[in-house]
Enzyme design. Structure first.
Site, PDB file in Angstrom:
ATOM      1  N   GLY A  12       0.818  -1.214   0.000  1.00  0.00           N
ATOM      2  CA  GLY A  12       0.000   0.000   0.000  1.00  0.00           C
ATOM      3  C   GLY A  12       0.847   1.257   0.000  1.00  0.00           C
ATOM      4  O   GLY A  12       1.778   1.384   0.787  1.00  0.00           O
ATOM      5  N   GLY A  14      -0.449   4.441   0.412  1.00  0.00           N
ATOM      6  CA  GLY A  14      -1.195   5.568   0.969  1.00  0.00           C
ATOM      7  C   GLY A  14      -0.276   6.314   1.921  1.00  0.00           C
ATOM      8  O   GLY A  14       0.956   6.181   1.863  1.00  0.00           O
ATOM      9  N   ALA A  16       0.372   5.884   5.113  1.00  0.00           N
ATOM     10  CA  ALA A  16       1.159   5.039   6.013  1.00  0.00           C
ATOM     11  C   ALA A  16       2.289   4.328   5.262  1.00  0.00           C
ATOM     12  O   ALA A  16       3.459   4.394   5.663  1.00  0.00           O
ATOM     13  CB  ALA A  16       0.250   4.019   6.701  1.00  0.00           C
ATOM     14  N   VAL A  83      -2.705  -6.625  -4.401  1.00  0.00           N
ATOM     15  CA  VAL A  83      -2.522  -7.725  -3.449  1.00  0.00           C
ATOM     16  C   VAL A  83      -3.814  -8.539  -3.382  1.00  0.00           C
ATOM     17  O   VAL A  83      -4.902  -7.975  -3.234  1.00  0.00           O
ATOM     18  CB  VAL A  83      -2.170  -7.181  -2.047  1.00  0.00           C
ATOM     19  CG1 VAL A  83      -2.051  -8.320  -1.038  1.00  0.00           C
ATOM     20  CG2 VAL A  83      -0.883  -6.368  -2.087  1.00  0.00           C
ATOM     21  N   GLU A 172     -17.115  17.833   5.533  1.00  0.00           N
ATOM     22  CA  GLU A 172     -16.151  18.458   4.608  1.00  0.00           C
ATOM     23  C   GLU A 172     -16.680  18.448   3.174  1.00  0.00           C
ATOM     24  O   GLU A 172     -16.486  19.407   2.427  1.00  0.00           O
ATOM     25  CB  GLU A 172     -14.795  17.736   4.692  1.00  0.00           C
ATOM     26  CG  GLU A 172     -14.107  17.986   6.028  1.00  0.00           C
ATOM     27  CD  GLU A 172     -12.611  17.690   6.011  1.00  0.00           C
ATOM     28  OE1 GLU A 172     -12.217  16.691   5.384  1.00  0.00           O
ATOM     29  OE2 GLU A 172     -11.855  18.467   6.620  1.00  0.00           O
TER      30      GLU A 172
HETATM   31  P1  NAD Z   1     -17.367   8.443  10.609  1.00  0.00           P
HETATM   32  O1  NAD Z   1     -17.631   7.029  10.938  1.00  0.00           O
HETATM   33  O2  NAD Z   1     -16.476   9.228  11.488  1.00  0.00           O
HETATM   34  O3  NAD Z   1     -18.752   9.248  10.519  1.00  0.00           O
HETATM   35  C1  NAD Z   1     -19.895   8.677   9.904  1.00  0.00           C
HETATM   36  C2  NAD Z   1     -21.163   9.403  10.341  1.00  0.00           C
HETATM   37  O4  NAD Z   1     -22.256   8.761   9.704  1.00  0.00           O
HETATM   38  C3  NAD Z   1     -21.414   9.321  11.845  1.00  0.00           C
HETATM   39  O5  NAD Z   1     -21.786  10.601  12.317  1.00  0.00           O
HETATM   40  C4  NAD Z   1     -22.568   8.318  11.960  1.00  0.00           C
HETATM   41  O6  NAD Z   1     -23.428   8.565  13.034  1.00  0.00           O
HETATM   42  C5  NAD Z   1     -23.283   8.516  10.630  1.00  0.00           C
HETATM   43  N1  NAD Z   1     -24.043   7.323  10.215  1.00  0.00           N
HETATM   44  C6  NAD Z   1     -23.655   6.024  10.259  1.00  0.00           C
HETATM   45  N2  NAD Z   1     -24.637   5.220   9.799  1.00  0.00           N
HETATM   46  C7  NAD Z   1     -25.664   6.019   9.426  1.00  0.00           C
HETATM   47  C8  NAD Z   1     -26.938   5.784   8.878  1.00  0.00           C
HETATM   48  N3  NAD Z   1     -27.385   4.546   8.601  1.00  0.00           N
HETATM   49  N4  NAD Z   1     -27.743   6.840   8.629  1.00  0.00           N
HETATM   50  C9  NAD Z   1     -27.316   8.108   8.863  1.00  0.00           C
HETATM   51  N5  NAD Z   1     -26.120   8.384   9.393  1.00  0.00           N
HETATM   52  C10 NAD Z   1     -25.290   7.371   9.671  1.00  0.00           C
HETATM   53  O7  NAD Z   1     -16.822   8.401   9.102  1.00  0.00           O
HETATM   54  P2  NAD Z   1     -16.013   9.519   8.296  1.00  0.00           P
HETATM   55  O8  NAD Z   1     -16.597  10.857   8.465  1.00  0.00           O
HETATM   56  O9  NAD Z   1     -15.884   8.976   6.912  1.00  0.00           O
HETATM   57  O10 NAD Z   1     -14.578   9.516   8.993  1.00  0.00           O
HETATM   58  C11 NAD Z   1     -13.795   8.318   9.001  1.00  0.00           C
HETATM   59  C12 NAD Z   1     -12.495   8.547   9.728  1.00  0.00           C
HETATM   60  O11 NAD Z   1     -11.675   9.432   8.977  1.00  0.00           O
HETATM   61  C13 NAD Z   1     -12.678   9.166  11.099  1.00  0.00           C
HETATM   62  O12 NAD Z   1     -11.751   8.622  11.967  1.00  0.00           O
HETATM   63  C14 NAD Z   1     -12.385  10.615  10.866  1.00  0.00           C
HETATM   64  O13 NAD Z   1     -11.880  11.240  12.025  1.00  0.00           O
HETATM   65  C15 NAD Z   1     -11.358  10.556   9.753  1.00  0.00           C
HETATM   66  N6  NAD Z   1     -11.412  11.753   8.918  1.00  0.00           N
HETATM   67  C16 NAD Z   1     -10.754  12.856   9.358  1.00  0.00           C
HETATM   68  C17 NAD Z   1     -10.792  14.024   8.616  1.00  0.00           C
HETATM   69  C18 NAD Z   1     -10.045  15.239   9.125  1.00  0.00           C
HETATM   70  O14 NAD Z   1      -9.235  15.108  10.040  1.00  0.00           O
HETATM   71  N7  NAD Z   1     -10.305  16.417   8.593  1.00  0.00           N
HETATM   72  C19 NAD Z   1     -11.515  14.086   7.417  1.00  0.00           C
HETATM   73  C20 NAD Z   1     -12.202  12.934   6.989  1.00  0.00           C
HETATM   74  C21 NAD Z   1     -12.152  11.779   7.760  1.00  0.00           C
END
Ligand code: NAD
Length: 402
Positions: A12, A14, A16, A83, A172
């Site tokens: 990978g 990415g 990491a 992979v 975002e």
């Molecule tokens: P997440 O899992 O953090 O958030 C998903 C959201 O969808 C949650 O609020 C959850 O309650 C909601 N959800 C789940 N199932 C649902 C449903 N059936 N119906 C409606 N809502 C539902 O996922 P993410 O936002 O993709 O983030 C993934 C990881 O990546 C996290 O650890 C995050 O901190 C990280 N991330 C960080 C950044 C940053 O630092 N700027 C940006 C993007 C992602």
């Protein structure tokens, strides 16, 4: 002599994997190890910028660079292959272009979208997962505006966008959409008042890691720009019309020309196929980032679940953590090659920023809440720093956000 060299295999490219390899090539001389990097694409992409390419505020080309442009050929061999199997007993990795054996393995296979088996989600919703999904989604949104403008009988659903999930990815992406929509309205002569952007979130509170002030700031910012939030509203299905949600135990159909699933991620599916004790593609690490029973296998990035000593929950999956893990694994590999003990990983939390389009955001930096232009600026610093850490000044000038 050459046959005594240990084989280090990194899966990978990415944040990491690429950080591991670029650190290793700085730390080791060419005759200290045979380092091989395997990745399914010839390019690395900035996964933390996918929401921009998905909304169309950034061109997908701006997110990618050739892997070969950051690796030193005399020290690292790059194999462009996918992979297909990790055989930890035979110490071999199978790919669609051959089998590779290893003495030390670094698994850094990244994330995939997780739809939790929700009916129709994979078939009918767009995902924010990789360069291909981002290109598909941004094209689709623009096509809908073009179609609306060109049609005699206007269908307002062409201008309706549903976003599932108000986590970092969802918020975002919404921020980018509020930047993109005025541009599209201008380009296609569409009345912006007709555009509907709805975010559907299952939990009663969004972005739980942020204070109420920061969450309110983000919600107000997005609502002022036309986003409607439906919180405590789980999505239970997806079909060609849009999302099916549950409100007071009753199912309701929400209709839109675009439905985007931004509500869950998991580590690579290969994790479950290769190891025991894997949950949602993530495996619990030992403190030195190897895994139980395998001192020769490091797992890092979104496939790892690292629980800091004395804590109960694993760290989240972020680029910042993935890169720190990559650097640490490179040091531990050097230790192993020198016959020294590995050291424990300690995460340094510099903060988190959630962008709200290009000009605003919310975040915590070195323990302090920030919002507005300051947060947007910090986000650009974070994005550029990630490029610099892997590709140095040259790449930062080419791809960084200034
Ligand atoms: P997440 O899992 O953090 O958030 C998903 C959201 O969808 C949650 O609020 C959850 O309650 C909601 N959800 C789940 N199932 C649902 C449903 N059936 N119906 C409606 N809502 C539902 O996922 P993410 O936002 O993709 O983030 C993934 C990881 O990546 C996290 O650890 C995050 O901190 C990280 N991330 C960080 C950044 C940053 O630092 N700027 C940006 C993007 C992602």
């Amino acid at each position: 002599m050459a046959q005594d060299r240990k084989k280090v295999l990194v899966l990978g490219a990415g944040y990491a994997g690429l950080q591991t390899v670029t650190k290793l090539q700085k730390e080791l001389s060419a005759d200290e190890a045979d380092i091989t990097l395997i990745n399914k694409n010839k390019y690395h992409y900035e996964a933390t910028w996918l929401h921009e390419a998905s909304a169309g505020t950034l061109n997908y080309e701006d997110l990618i660079y050739p892997i070969e442009s950051v690796i030193k050929e005399d020290k690292v061999k790059f194999i462009n292959a996918e992979v297909t199997k990790i055989d930890r007993n035979a110490k071999k990795v199978e790919t669609n272009h051959g089998i590779y054996d290893y003495d030390i393995l670094v698994v850094a296979l990244g994330f995939e979208s997780e739809t939790f088996g929700i009916d129709g989600m994979k078939d009918h919703a767009f995902q924010i997962e990789n360069i291909e999904t981002a290109r598909r989604l941004s094209r689709h949104i623009e096509d809908k505006f073009a179609n609306y403008a060109a049609s005699k009988e206007k269908d307002d659903k062409d201008l309706a966008i549903l976003v599932g999930g108000a986590g970092f990815t969802g918020i975002e992406f919404l921020g980018e959409l509020t930047d993109r929509i005025p541009e599209l309205c201008n380009k296609y002569g569409v009345d912006q008042n007709k555009v509907r952007i709805t975010c559907v979130e299952a939990a009663p509170k969004m972005l739980p890691m942020f204070s109420d002030e920061l969450v309110n700031y983000a919600v107000n910012y997005l609502e002022d720009r036309g986003v409607e939030f439906k919180i405590a509203t789980p999505i239970v299905a997806c079909n060609e019309k849009g999302f099916v949600v549950k409100v007071n135990d009753q199912e309701q159909q929400l209709e839109a020309g675009t439905a985007v699933w931004a509500a869950g991620v998991r580590g690579s599916k290969l994790m479950e196929e290769s190891f025991e004790g894997v949950k949602r593609g993530r495996i619990i690490n030992k403190q030195d980032l190897t895994i139980e029973g395998h001192d020769d296998i490091f797992v890092i990035g979104d496939c790892s679940a690292f629980i800091p000593a004395g804590e109960e929950r694993p760290l989240p999956t972020t680029a910042q953590i993935a890169m720190q893990q990559g650097e640490h694994v490179a040091k531990n590999i050097k230790n192993i090659l020198n016959g020294q003990a590995t050291t424990d990983f300690e995460y340094v939390d510099r903060g988190t920023v959630c962008s709200l389009g290009a000009h605003d955001g919310v975040g915590i930096v070195y323990g302090r809440d920030i919002a507005g232009k300051k947060a947007a600026f910090m986000k650009k610093v974070i994005d550029t720093r990630a490029i610099f850490k892997i590709g140095g000044v040259g790449l930062a000038f080419k791809k960084g956000k200034f």
